[in-house]
Design a protein around this motif. Structure first.
Motif, mmCIF file in Angstrom:
data_model
loop_
_atom_site.group_PDB
_atom_site.id
_atom_site.type_symbol
_atom_site.label_atom_id
_atom_site.label_comp_id
_atom_site.label_asym_id
_atom_site.label_seq_id
_atom_site.Cartn_x
_atom_site.Cartn_y
_atom_site.Cartn_z
ATOM 1 N N LEU A 157 31.672 32.914 49.306
ATOM 2 C CA LEU A 157 32.593 32.126 49.272
ATOM 3 C C LEU A 157 32.613 31.370 50.789
ATOM 4 O O LEU A 157 32.940 30.058 50.834
ATOM 5 C CB LEU A 157 34.045 33.189 49.292
ATOM 6 C CG LEU A 157 35.198 32.330 49.171
ATOM 7 C CD1 LEU A 157 35.249 31.374 47.909
ATOM 8 C CD2 LEU A 157 36.653 33.233 49.275
ATOM 9 N N SER A 158 32.095 31.900 51.771
ATOM 10 C CA SER A 158 32.308 31.184 52.853
ATOM 11 C C SER A 158 31.110 30.238 53.037
ATOM 12 O O SER A 158 31.474 29.231 53.579
ATOM 13 C CB SER A 158 31.992 32.358 54.034
ATOM 14 O OG SER A 158 32.936 33.415 54.216
ATOM 15 N N GLY A 197 29.972 37.063 39.817
ATOM 16 C CA GLY A 197 29.498 38.622 39.716
ATOM 17 C C GLY A 197 28.225 38.842 38.608
ATOM 18 O O GLY A 197 27.746 39.887 38.417
ATOM 19 N N ASP A 198 27.508 37.620 38.469
ATOM 20 C CA ASP A 198 26.391 37.548 37.576
ATOM 21 C C ASP A 198 25.364 37.795 38.299
ATOM 22 O O ASP A 198 24.433 38.318 38.060
ATOM 23 C CB ASP A 198 26.036 36.345 36.862
ATOM 24 C CG ASP A 198 26.948 35.906 36.050
ATOM 25 O OD1 ASP A 198 27.711 36.776 35.192
ATOM 26 O OD2 ASP A 198 27.646 34.584 35.831
ATOM 27 N N ASP A 224 28.780 40.299 48.897
ATOM 28 C CA ASP A 224 28.363 39.143 48.347
ATOM 29 C C ASP A 224 29.337 38.241 48.055
ATOM 30 O O ASP A 224 29.250 36.881 48.548
ATOM 31 C CB ASP A 224 27.689 39.596 46.961
ATOM 32 C CG ASP A 224 26.618 40.177 46.883
ATOM 33 O OD1 ASP A 224 25.706 40.036 48.038
ATOM 34 O OD2 ASP A 224 26.235 41.047 46.165
ATOM 35 N N PHE A 225 30.517 38.583 47.860
ATOM 36 C CA PHE A 225 31.619 37.615 47.396
ATOM 37 C C PHE A 225 32.038 36.853 48.505
ATOM 38 O O PHE A 225 32.194 35.672 48.522
ATOM 39 C CB PHE A 225 32.927 38.478 46.719
ATOM 40 C CG PHE A 225 33.960 37.782 46.481
ATOM 41 C CD1 PHE A 225 33.964 37.119 45.104
ATOM 42 C CD2 PHE A 225 35.051 37.430 47.260
ATOM 43 C CE1 PHE A 225 35.205 36.327 44.532
ATOM 44 C CE2 PHE A 225 36.227 36.698 46.774
ATOM 45 C CZ PHE A 225 36.255 36.042 45.465
ATOM 46 N N MET A 265 30.513 48.136 48.411
ATOM 47 C CA MET A 265 30.507 47.030 49.504
ATOM 48 C C MET A 265 29.406 46.097 49.367
ATOM 49 O O MET A 265 29.642 44.940 49.917
ATOM 50 C CB MET A 265 29.788 48.079 50.701
ATOM 51 C CG MET A 265 30.932 49.193 51.332
ATOM 52 S SD MET A 265 32.593 48.314 51.972
ATOM 53 C CE MET A 265 31.692 47.477 53.434
ATOM 54 N N LYS A 266 28.523 46.220 48.495
ATOM 55 C CA LYS A 266 27.394 45.091 48.246
ATOM 56 C C LYS A 266 28.275 44.030 47.621
ATOM 57 O O LYS A 266 27.919 42.840 47.886
ATOM 58 C CB LYS A 266 26.382 45.588 47.568
ATOM 59 C CG LYS A 266 25.245 44.712 47.298
ATOM 60 C CD LYS A 266 24.095 45.129 46.587
ATOM 61 C CE LYS A 266 23.199 44.288 46.221
ATOM 62 N NZ LYS A 266 22.196 43.567 47.081
ATOM 63 N N ARG A 267 28.972 44.401 46.616
ATOM 64 C CA ARG A 267 29.799 43.305 45.971
ATOM 65 C C ARG A 267 30.728 42.549 46.784
ATOM 66 O O ARG A 267 30.833 41.421 46.499
ATOM 67 C CB ARG A 267 30.381 44.009 44.778
ATOM 68 C CG ARG A 267 31.265 42.981 43.859
ATOM 69 C CD ARG A 267 30.349 42.114 43.074
ATOM 70 N NE ARG A 267 31.171 41.032 42.473
ATOM 71 C CZ ARG A 267 31.089 39.685 42.790
ATOM 72 N NH1 ARG A 267 30.148 39.375 43.556
ATOM 73 N NH2 ARG A 267 32.159 38.934 42.036
ATOM 74 N N LEU A 268 31.273 43.145 47.498
ATOM 75 C CA LEU A 268 32.328 42.876 48.389
ATOM 76 C C LEU A 268 31.663 41.708 49.511
ATOM 77 O O LEU A 268 32.122 40.691 49.756
ATOM 78 C CB LEU A 268 33.178 43.771 49.130
ATOM 79 C CG LEU A 268 34.174 43.117 50.010
ATOM 80 C CD1 LEU A 268 35.390 42.607 49.715
ATOM 81 C CD2 LEU A 268 34.966 44.407 50.790
#
Length: 198
Positions: free
Chosen positions: A11-12, A99-100, A6-7, A1-4
């Motif tokens: 992006l927004s 993702g870095d 973040d992405f 969930m954290k990665r989603l």
């Protein structure tokens, strides 16, 4: 969930902040020259090296031997403004997309520090580094290295969605108040020379 999270947020934010990013890039080109972006190897998750991106804030002044001048001599008023407002960190959103990095996590420091950490301090690399973090909203560069690493490790042990959300809100506040931008007598912060508690 954290990665989603973040992405989607990165992006927004890039879409919303695109006009500001373009203006800052143009101003850097005219005031500081090229390159516009500053990239540097930094250790990320599990100490893996990646290229961190920031907007350039310093000139390339060198001494007679060809060595770069100290940070405080290369820092311009415009560069100091970019740092104080954290506008120099905007390209880091691309690192988040790749993702870095994460939006929230311990700040990625210099590669040369890796062998200097104590075992406890090295735990800061158990999570992705962040654009902002618990140490940044609790003193940033105005606190000691030891304090900063304790805060980083505390975050590793206590991370949660609610804590990340709190840190993001506190970061917005810190940007407007402009607290802890640099250590006393330093353009940013003194170099870390190692821990006494290895």
């Amino acid at each position: 969930m954290k990665r989603l999270f973040d992405f989607l947020v990165a992006l927004s934010a890039l879409f919303i902040l695109l006009p500001i990013i373009i203006v800052v890039a143009v101003l850097i080109r005219f005031k500081l020259g090229s390159p516009i972006l500053f990239t540097q190897d930094r250790p990320g998750l599990n100490g893996q090296i990646f290229k961190m991106m920031k907007f350039r804030t310093m000139l390339d002044g060198k001494d007679k031997q060809g060595n770069l001048l100290p940070d405080d001599e290369r820092m311009t008023q415009f560069g100091a403004f970019l740092r104080s407002t954290s506008l120099d960190e905007l390209p880091g959103l691309f690192n988040v997309l790749k993702g870095d990095m994460s939006l929230v996590g311990p700040r990625p420091l210099l590669v040369q520090y890796l062998p200097l950490y104590s075992t406890e301090q090295a735990r800061r690399h158990n999570v992705r580094p962040g654009i902002t973090g618990w140490a940044q909203v609790n003193g940033r560069n105005a606190i000691s290295w030891e304090q900063k690493f304790k805060l980083d490790v505390w975050y590793v042990d206590n991370q949660s969605f609610l804590l990340d959300f709190k840190i993001l809100l506190l970061t917005v506040k810190k940007v407007f108040v402009r607290e802890g931008i640099s250590a006393e007598g330093e353009a940013t912060m003194s170099l870390f020379k190692g821990s006494d508690n290895k």
